[in-house]
Design a protein around this motif. Structure first.
Motif, PDB file in Angstrom:
ATOM      1  N   GLY A  64       0.817  -1.211   0.000  1.00  0.00           N
ATOM      2  CA  GLY A  64       0.000   0.000   0.000  1.00  0.00           C
ATOM      3  C   GLY A  64       0.847   1.255   0.000  1.00  0.00           C
ATOM      4  N   THR A  65       0.268   2.349   0.481  1.00  0.00           N
ATOM      5  CA  THR A  65       0.950   3.644   0.465  1.00  0.00           C
ATOM      6  C   THR A  65       0.972   4.249   1.861  1.00  0.00           C
ATOM      7  OG1 THR A  65      -1.095   4.872   0.060  1.00  0.00           O
ATOM      8  CG2 THR A  65       0.092   4.035  -1.880  1.00  0.00           C
ATOM      9  N   LEU A  66       1.731   5.330   1.987  1.00  0.00           N
ATOM     10  CA  LEU A  66       1.765   6.065   3.247  1.00  0.00           C
ATOM     11  C   LEU A  66       0.369   6.561   3.629  1.00  0.00           C
ATOM     12  CD1 LEU A  66       5.016   8.216   3.017  1.00  0.00           C
ATOM     13  CD2 LEU A  66       4.590   6.261   4.500  1.00  0.00           C
ATOM     14  N   MET A  67      -0.414   6.930   2.628  1.00  0.00           N
ATOM     15  CA  MET A  67      -1.760   7.417   2.904  1.00  0.00           C
ATOM     16  C   MET A  67      -2.607   6.321   3.546  1.00  0.00           C
ATOM     17  SD  MET A  67      -3.465  10.190   2.750  1.00  0.00           S
ATOM     18  CE  MET A  67      -5.142  10.776   2.881  1.00  0.00           C
ATOM     19  N   HIS A  68      -2.458   5.098   3.076  1.00  0.00           N
ATOM     20  CA  HIS A  68      -3.180   3.988   3.699  1.00  0.00           C
ATOM     21  C   HIS A  68      -2.772   3.827   5.164  1.00  0.00           C
ATOM     22  CE1 HIS A  68      -3.641   2.548  -0.596  1.00  0.00           C
ATOM     23  NE2 HIS A  68      -4.870   2.420  -0.137  1.00  0.00           N
ATOM     24  N   ALA A  69      -1.486   3.943   5.434  1.00  0.00           N
ATOM     25  CA  ALA A  69      -0.997   3.793   6.813  1.00  0.00           C
ATOM     26  C   ALA A  69      -1.516   4.911   7.712  1.00  0.00           C
ATOM     27  CB  ALA A  69       0.529   3.770   6.826  1.00  0.00           C
ATOM     28  N   VAL A  70      -1.546   6.131   7.195  1.00  0.00           N
ATOM     29  CA  VAL A  70      -2.082   7.263   7.945  1.00  0.00           C
ATOM     30  C   VAL A  70      -3.563   7.048   8.251  1.00  0.00           C
ATOM     31  CG1 VAL A  70      -2.710   9.712   7.753  1.00  0.00           C
ATOM     32  CG2 VAL A  70      -0.391   8.973   7.166  1.00  0.00           C
ATOM     33  N   LEU A  71      -4.317   6.623   7.254  1.00  0.00           N
ATOM     34  CA  LEU A  71      -5.747   6.380   7.448  1.00  0.00           C
ATOM     35  C   LEU A  71      -5.986   5.275   8.471  1.00  0.00           C
ATOM     36  CD1 LEU A  71      -6.961   6.553   3.736  1.00  0.00           C
ATOM     37  CD2 LEU A  71      -7.434   8.222   5.531  1.00  0.00           C
ATOM     38  N   LEU A 294      -1.509  17.155   6.925  1.00  0.00           N
ATOM     39  CA  LEU A 294      -1.063  15.769   7.063  1.00  0.00           C
ATOM     40  C   LEU A 294      -1.310  14.995   5.772  1.00  0.00           C
ATOM     41  CD1 LEU A 294      -0.129  13.273   8.638  1.00  0.00           C
ATOM     42  CD2 LEU A 294      -2.461  13.064   9.529  1.00  0.00           C
ATOM     43  N   TYR A 295      -2.490  15.122   5.205  1.00  0.00           N
ATOM     44  CA  TYR A 295      -2.813  14.403   3.980  1.00  0.00           C
ATOM     45  C   TYR A 295      -1.930  14.859   2.817  1.00  0.00           C
ATOM     46  CZ  TYR A 295      -7.007  12.230   5.985  1.00  0.00           C
ATOM     47  OH  TYR A 295      -7.881  11.474   6.729  1.00  0.00           O
ATOM     48  N   ARG A 296      -1.610  16.136   2.786  1.00  0.00           N
ATOM     49  CA  ARG A 296      -0.730  16.626   1.709  1.00  0.00           C
ATOM     50  C   ARG A 296       0.637  15.954   1.804  1.00  0.00           C
ATOM     51  NH1 ARG A 296       1.566  22.735   1.136  1.00  0.00           N
ATOM     52  NH2 ARG A 296       2.807  21.973   2.892  1.00  0.00           N
ATOM     53  N   ALA A 297       1.193  15.882   3.016  1.00  0.00           N
ATOM     54  CA  ALA A 297       2.500  15.257   3.191  1.00  0.00           C
ATOM     55  C   ALA A 297       2.436  13.768   2.851  1.00  0.00           C
ATOM     56  CB  ALA A 297       2.992  15.459   4.622  1.00  0.00           C
ATOM     57  N   ALA A 298       1.355  13.104   3.265  1.00  0.00           N
ATOM     58  CA  ALA A 298       1.219  11.677   2.988  1.00  0.00           C
ATOM     59  C   ALA A 298       1.106  11.418   1.485  1.00  0.00           C
ATOM     60  CB  ALA A 298       0.003  11.117   3.710  1.00  0.00           C
ATOM     61  N   MET A 299       0.343  12.252   0.792  1.00  0.00           N
ATOM     62  CA  MET A 299       0.191  12.080  -0.648  1.00  0.00           C
ATOM     63  C   MET A 299       1.497  12.387  -1.380  1.00  0.00           C
ATOM     64  SD  MET A 299      -2.794  10.891  -1.189  1.00  0.00           S
ATOM     65  CE  MET A 299      -2.930  11.110  -2.963  1.00  0.00           C
ATOM     66  N   GLU A 300       2.286  13.281  -0.823  1.00  0.00           N
ATOM     67  CA  GLU A 300       3.595  13.587  -1.397  1.00  0.00           C
ATOM     68  C   GLU A 300       4.488  12.349  -1.383  1.00  0.00           C
ATOM     69  OE1 GLU A 300       6.653  16.462   0.208  1.00  0.00           O
ATOM     70  OE2 GLU A 300       5.146  17.881  -0.494  1.00  0.00           O
ATOM     71  N   GLU A 302       3.467   9.238  -1.739  1.00  0.00           N
ATOM     72  CA  GLU A 302       2.818   8.097  -2.358  1.00  0.00           C
ATOM     73  C   GLU A 302       3.787   7.258  -3.195  1.00  0.00           C
ATOM     74  OE1 GLU A 302      -1.269   7.353  -2.468  1.00  0.00           O
ATOM     75  OE2 GLU A 302       0.001   7.507  -0.715  1.00  0.00           O
ATOM     76  N   HIS A 303       4.754   7.906  -3.813  1.00  0.00           N
ATOM     77  CA  HIS A 303       5.688   7.187  -4.688  1.00  0.00           C
ATOM     78  C   HIS A 303       7.134   7.470  -4.292  1.00  0.00           C
ATOM     79  CE1 HIS A 303       2.235   6.203  -7.147  1.00  0.00           C
ATOM     80  NE2 HIS A 303       1.921   7.477  -7.217  1.00  0.00           N
ATOM     81  N   GLY A 304       7.375   7.609  -3.028  1.00  0.00           N
ATOM     82  CA  GLY A 304       8.722   7.876  -2.539  1.00  0.00           C
ATOM     83  C   GLY A 304       8.649   8.360  -1.108  1.00  0.00           C
ATOM     84  N   LEU A 305       9.521   9.305  -0.762  1.00  0.00           N
ATOM     85  CA  LEU A 305       9.523   9.862   0.578  1.00  0.00           C
ATOM     86  C   LEU A 305       9.055  11.310   0.523  1.00  0.00           C
ATOM     87  CD1 LEU A 305      12.945   8.521   1.937  1.00  0.00           C
ATOM     88  CD2 LEU A 305      10.664   7.577   2.337  1.00  0.00           C
ATOM     89  N   PRO A 306       8.203  11.727   1.450  1.00  0.00           N
ATOM     90  CA  PRO A 306       7.760  13.126   1.468  1.00  0.00           C
ATOM     91  C   PRO A 306       8.909  14.043   1.835  1.00  0.00           C
ATOM     92  CG  PRO A 306       7.027  12.000   3.442  1.00  0.00           C
ATOM     93  CD  PRO A 306       7.634  10.956   2.561  1.00  0.00           C
TER      94      PRO A 306
END
Length: 384
Positions: A64-71, A294-300, A302-306
């Motif tokens: 998954g992605t960082l966004m999934h982990a945050v959620l 928070l969501y902006r950083a997590a989405m950043e 999504e394909h690497g490190l924010p």
């Protein structure tokens, strides 16, 4: 620009919320008041696939992605605040750095138990004389044949009383370029986990002592020059910290809202008093603002490190919102909020600690200012 969660993200969040309400809500108060790691909940979360959410499937993760982990952290915390620590420990912090940089052999040795919720990894970064100034650490790693000899000590290591594996920041040589990290297993000769100390957040942490502690060279995670890589991984940890701080603020907000809707004084529900209406309006604004950052950083990521800038801003916003909102929620609830029969006072204690851990709010402001001005600002005194 769409500020709503995607259908896939929303479906994931809803699924985690149902699981948390069904399996974790009961027992939430007891878990919060225990200083011990909730292994019962860890097993449930592992079975649900909520450890290693954003790790590659090849490593045993969920892909998954960082966004999934945050959620996941958010939804788990809304049912059982203490259990959100398990999601943090299985997705962020030292385990994230480990997955990012470990060798295949290291992953094979340690990851299966960590992702199954059977074992814990703890981070040894802070020292008695090296907190925010982490580059001043003194714990040393000296090569001796096919081993390294570790000497020094660490403090404030989360989960240290119960962890089996420790990711330790060490100095291989002088300067920032001499800093790296090693993996030390509990029970290694020369490594001692001290007597646990009690902290305001209800947790217990132990000091770590290394006295001629010999580890195989295969336990080096990042050798000399690895500090920048470690810090980039540490930036991701800040999203886990941010998620928990914000989620506990929202838990306290929701609890206080229900209280204000049902509690009567002077013949009216509390929500009918304008003073409390304004307080709830302020709380709602703080939560919403921090959530967007928070969501902006997590989405950043999504394909690497924010970026360090986005994570610093998200952590600062979420730390302040979590603290302010939980503290105001306690005030709204009066004696019941102050009582340990409610988890609101627990949320206050926990959010206060996260304003220090993972980068204090003062250090975060320094980092944000560097982004504003496009240059670094040394906090050390100028040399004469």
């Amino acid at each position: 620009m769409d500020f709503k969660l995607s259908e896939e993200h929303q479906a994931f969040a809803d699924s985690v919320a149902r699981f948390a309400q069904d399996k974790l809500k009961d027992g939430a108060l007891a878990r919060a008041h225990s200083p011990h790691y909730p292994w019962d909940a860890a097993a449930l979360l592992a079975e649900q696939g909520l450890l290693g959410i954003a790790f590659p499937e090849a490593d045993g993760g969920q892909g998954g992605t960082l966004m999934h982990a945050v959620l996941a952290i958010e939804q788990i915390a809304l049912a059982c605040p203490k259990s959100a620590d398990i999601v943090q420990a299985g997705n962020f912090g030292p385990i994230r750095t480990f997955v990012e940089y470990a060798t295949p052999e290291q992953k094979e040795r340690f990851l299966p138990d960590l992702l199954a919720g059977r074992k814990l990894i703890s981070l040894g970064m802070t020292e008695p004389d090296a907190g925010s100034a982490v580059t001043e650490l003194k714990t040393s790693a000296r090569q001796d044949g096919d081993h390294y000899v570790i000497n020094g000590s660490k403090i404030f290591s989360t989960h240290s009383p119960e962890a089996e594996l420790f990711l330790i920041y060490v100095r291989f040589g002088p300067g920032v370029g001499g800093i790296g990290s090693v993996l030390v297993e509990r029970g290694t000769p020369g490594f001692q986990v001290g007597t646990p100390s009690n902290f305001m957040n209800g947790e217990q942490w132990s000091q770590l002592y290394f006295e001629d502690c010999r580890i195989p060279a295969a336990n080096v995670l990042l050798g000399p020059g690895g500090f920048k890589k470690q810090i980039s991984g540490f930036n991701v940890e800040r999203l886990g910290n941010s998620s928990r701080a914000l989620a506990l603020g929202r838990y306290a907000f929701n609890t206080a809202r229900e209280h204000a809707l049902t509690r009567q004084q002077f013949g009216r529900e509390l929500c009918e008093f304008q003073g409390l209406q304004w307080k709830f309006a302020d709380m709602a604004m703080k939560l919403e603002q921090a959530q967007l950052m928070l969501y902006r950083a997590a989405m950043e990521g999504e394909h690497g490190l924010p970026s360090a800038q986005s994570t610093a801003m998200a952590k600062l916003a979420c730390n302040m919102a979590g603290w302010d909102v939980s503290n105001d929620a306690l005030q709204v609830m009066g004696g019941m909020g102050f009582s340990q029969e409610s988890l609101v006072e627990y949320c206050v204690r926990r959010t206060r600690g996260w304003m220090i851990a993972g980068g204090s709010i003062e250090i975060l402001k320094n980092r944000i200012a560097e982004g504003v001005f496009g240059r670094t600002f040394s906090q050390r005194p100028a040399k004469g």
